[in-house]
Write a protein that holds these residues in place. Sequence first.
Motif: not given
Length: 112
Positions: A94-101, A48-52, A78-85
């Motif tokens: 904010d870690k608590s704002a991100v959840t991961r299934g 349940n730990e989001p990517d960081k 936390y979460g999200g992704s990295i764009a090409s730029n």
Amino acid sequence: MDDSSTGSRTTTTPAATGTTRRRMRSGGVALGGMGLLAAALVACGSSNEPDKRCADRVTLEKLNTKECKSGGRGSYYYGGSIASNNRVGGGSFDKSAVTRGGIGGHSSSSGG
């Protein structure tokens, strides 16, 4: 030969007869091992730990992890992704704002 008084049995081994057998490992055994490895990897990735990742709070530029250590200019994103730029997006500082299934889960967040 069976010695019923001691209950021991004498058998002839392949080496004793001068013949040897080559045992081939079954392909099913190898495939079964690969299945276990795949299951273990999936289990490790289903926490349940989001990517960081380390990022600059102002520019949202992805940084080396050492920049998030004490005294560095970065913070964990936390979460999200990295764009090409090379900028992070879709997550939050904010870690608590991100959840991961778990398996097949997805990240969701609010702005950060």
